[in-house]
Scaffold this active site. Structure first.
Site, PDB file in Angstrom:
ATOM      1  N   HIS A  30     -12.211   3.430  -9.418  1.00 26.66           N
ATOM      2  CA  HIS A  30     -10.799   3.929  -9.066  1.00 26.66           C
ATOM      3  C   HIS A  30      -9.954   3.442 -10.246  1.00 26.66           C
ATOM      4  O   HIS A  30      -8.977   4.542 -10.941  1.00 26.66           O
ATOM      5  CB  HIS A  30     -10.267   3.319  -7.574  1.00 26.66           C
ATOM      6  CG  HIS A  30      -8.988   3.781  -7.354  1.00 26.66           C
ATOM      7  ND1 HIS A  30      -8.785   5.233  -6.803  1.00 26.66           N
ATOM      8  CD2 HIS A  30      -7.843   3.059  -7.143  1.00 26.66           C
ATOM      9  CE1 HIS A  30      -7.696   5.283  -6.411  1.00 26.66           C
ATOM     10  NE2 HIS A  30      -7.040   4.197  -6.734  1.00 26.66           N
TER      11      HIS A  30
ATOM     12  N   HIS B 296      -3.267  -9.591 -16.291  1.00 27.50           N
ATOM     13  CA  HIS B 296      -4.734  -9.327 -17.005  1.00 27.50           C
ATOM     14  C   HIS B 296      -4.914  -7.726 -16.841  1.00 27.50           C
ATOM     15  O   HIS B 296      -5.569  -7.044 -17.896  1.00 27.50           O
ATOM     16  CB  HIS B 296      -5.573  -9.888 -16.109  1.00 27.50           C
ATOM     17  CG  HIS B 296      -7.021 -10.093 -16.341  1.00 27.50           C
ATOM     18  ND1 HIS B 296      -7.369 -10.467 -17.620  1.00 27.50           N
ATOM     19  CD2 HIS B 296      -8.328  -9.715 -16.005  1.00 27.50           C
ATOM     20  CE1 HIS B 296      -8.848 -10.545 -17.913  1.00 27.50           C
ATOM     21  NE2 HIS B 296      -9.385  -9.581 -16.866  1.00 27.50           N
TER      22      HIS B 296
ATOM     23  N   HIS C 290       2.472   1.808  -3.443  1.00 28.23           N
ATOM     24  CA  HIS C 290       1.613   2.206  -4.450  1.00 28.23           C
ATOM     25  C   HIS C 290       1.272   3.787  -4.239  1.00 28.23           C
ATOM     26  O   HIS C 290       1.352   4.355  -5.210  1.00 28.23           O
ATOM     27  CB  HIS C 290       0.279   1.534  -4.115  1.00 28.23           C
ATOM     28  CG  HIS C 290      -0.691   2.130  -5.069  1.00 28.23           C
ATOM     29  ND1 HIS C 290      -0.426   2.252  -6.681  1.00 28.23           N
ATOM     30  CD2 HIS C 290      -1.993   2.337  -4.865  1.00 28.23           C
ATOM     31  CE1 HIS C 290      -1.699   2.624  -6.957  1.00 28.23           C
ATOM     32  NE2 HIS C 290      -2.462   2.778  -6.201  1.00 28.23           N
TER      33      HIS C 290
ATOM     34  N   GLU D 190       0.813  -1.008   0.156  1.00 27.80           N
ATOM     35  CA  GLU D 190      -0.075   0.101  -0.114  1.00 27.80           C
ATOM     36  C   GLU D 190       0.753   1.134   0.074  1.00 27.80           C
ATOM     37  O   GLU D 190       0.718   2.199  -0.700  1.00 27.80           O
ATOM     38  CB  GLU D 190      -0.823  -0.026   1.146  1.00 27.80           C
ATOM     39  CG  GLU D 190      -1.624   1.300   1.344  1.00 27.80           C
ATOM     40  CD  GLU D 190      -2.605   1.549   0.240  1.00 27.80           C
ATOM     41  OE1 GLU D 190      -3.253   2.789   0.508  1.00 27.80           O
ATOM     42  OE2 GLU D 190      -3.187   0.765  -0.478  1.00 27.80           O
TER      43      GLU D 190
ATOM     44  N   HIS E 162     -19.239 -10.084 -16.248  1.00 33.02           N
ATOM     45  CA  HIS E 162     -18.028  -9.459 -16.545  1.00 33.02           C
ATOM     46  C   HIS E 162     -17.638 -10.345 -17.919  1.00 33.02           C
ATOM     47  O   HIS E 162     -17.004  -9.787 -18.920  1.00 33.02           O
ATOM     48  CB  HIS E 162     -16.980  -9.480 -15.640  1.00 33.02           C
ATOM     49  CG  HIS E 162     -15.611  -9.111 -16.195  1.00 33.02           C
ATOM     50  ND1 HIS E 162     -15.102  -8.026 -16.662  1.00 33.02           N
ATOM     51  CD2 HIS E 162     -14.247  -9.854 -16.335  1.00 33.02           C
ATOM     52  CE1 HIS E 162     -14.009  -8.022 -17.300  1.00 33.02           C
ATOM     53  NE2 HIS E 162     -13.330  -9.073 -16.912  1.00 33.02           N
TER      54      HIS E 162
END
Length: 317
Positions: free
Chosen positions: A123, A275, A61, A58, A213
């Site tokens: 996001h 991905h 990032h 975290e 999806h």
């Protein structure tokens, strides 16, 4: 064009890609609360004294996103001054920075106050818009449009429909994919392409999210294949369109493959990050095709020799 600007633009594009992949890593590893409900500090400290893997992910990032934000701001100002005469430059400069700030605010709000999964799914998509804007700025700086004679492009109505439609629809697919991650529905369906071998339809919320999806992804694969076929048939002499759609087809097939492998490997982290990488690249390619299509829409229609023996775009059906 100054060589230093090209190098900096390339570095900024790469930094934005790291922001996207880093965000996916945070979600996949469940590290969103690695620093607790504290932002921009980590557990209320500048230098945390209790280090965990989630905290490292975290905090890394956040640091990468902060550095990328500074780089995007510098690139926006630099590009504005260096190639501000290019029509799209100022718009892209503003979009790249504004959307990066927006995604940062959403991320901060999610940490401090918490957000629903449906809001958090935005996001990644907002970050993707910023990445695409930075990528397009970089392509303008490198004058890629001149390399492929993009100024002489002429697109028929069907090709414009494919470009506009697929680019917009791809954002919906991105949102559904982000929703899968944020609702922890990645392994809701143990089989592929169907949810389960013994039944056709999902039976609970997480399965519906996953299969929604997959259905959205199936539609875009077929649609991109149709656009690529149209490009091969009618745009062989316009390489930016011809190769653009072939690259898009390869990327969406790679996206499909990694999506299936996520299920088969029980959410292997590297495949899951691949991905996210492929969809980022695909959206970048589609965004450049969109930029070219908007240019040709503004420009006078010219007779174009799409391929040997083909008619001009105005006569294509």
């Amino acid at each position: 064009m100054q060589r230093s600007l090209k190098w900096f633009a390339s570095a900024t594009t790469l930094a934005m890609l790291f922001v996207l992949i880093g965000g996916a890593l945070v979600t996949k590893t469940g590290s969103g609360m690695g620093c607790g409900r504290s932002w921009p500090l980590c557990n209320g400290q500048w230098v945390p004294d209790h280090i965990t893997p989630e905290l490292i992910i975290e905090l890394s990032h956040r640091l990468v996103s902060g550095l990328a934000g500074i780089m995007v701001l510098i690139l926006s100002i630099w590009a504005w001054r260096a190639i501000g005469h290019v029509q799209e430059t100022k718009f892209l400069a503003v979009i790249s920075f504004v959307f990066l700030v927006l995604q940062g605010l959403i991320g901060a709000a999610a940490v401090v106050w918490g957000q629903s999964d449906f809001v958090l799914a935005l996001h990644f998509g907002i970050s993707l818009i910023s990445f695409a804007a930075v990528l397009l700025l970089t392509l303008l700086i490198f004058e890629i449009d001149k390399t492929f004679s993009a100024a002489s492009l002429s697109l028929d109505g069907k090709m414009r429909f494919h470009i506009y439609g697929i680019t917009i629809y791809s954002y919906i697919v991105v949102y559904t994919g982000a929703l899968v991650r944020h609702t922890n529905a990645s392994l809701a369906c143990p089989s592929w392409p169907l949810c389960a071998k013994t039944r056709l339809l999902p039976v609970q919320f997480h399965e519906w999210v996953q299969m929604g999806h997959r259905l959205a992804a199936a539609v875009i694969i077929i649609w991109i294949a149709a656009a690529a076929i149209h490009a091969v048939r009618h745009y062989r002499r316009q390489p930016v369109i011809y190769y653009g759609w072939l690259i898009a087809l390869l990327l969406v097939l790679a996206q499909m493959t990694t999506g299936a492998l996520v299920v088969f490997t029980q959410l292997n982290l590297y495949i899951a990050l691949a991905h996210a990488f492929f969809i980022s690249c695909l959206f970048g390619v589609l965004s450049y095709l969109l930029l070219l299509a908007l240019r040709t829409r503004r420009a006078p229609v010219k007779a174009a020799d799409h391929s040997a023996g083909e008619a001009a775009p105005a006569t294509l059906k």
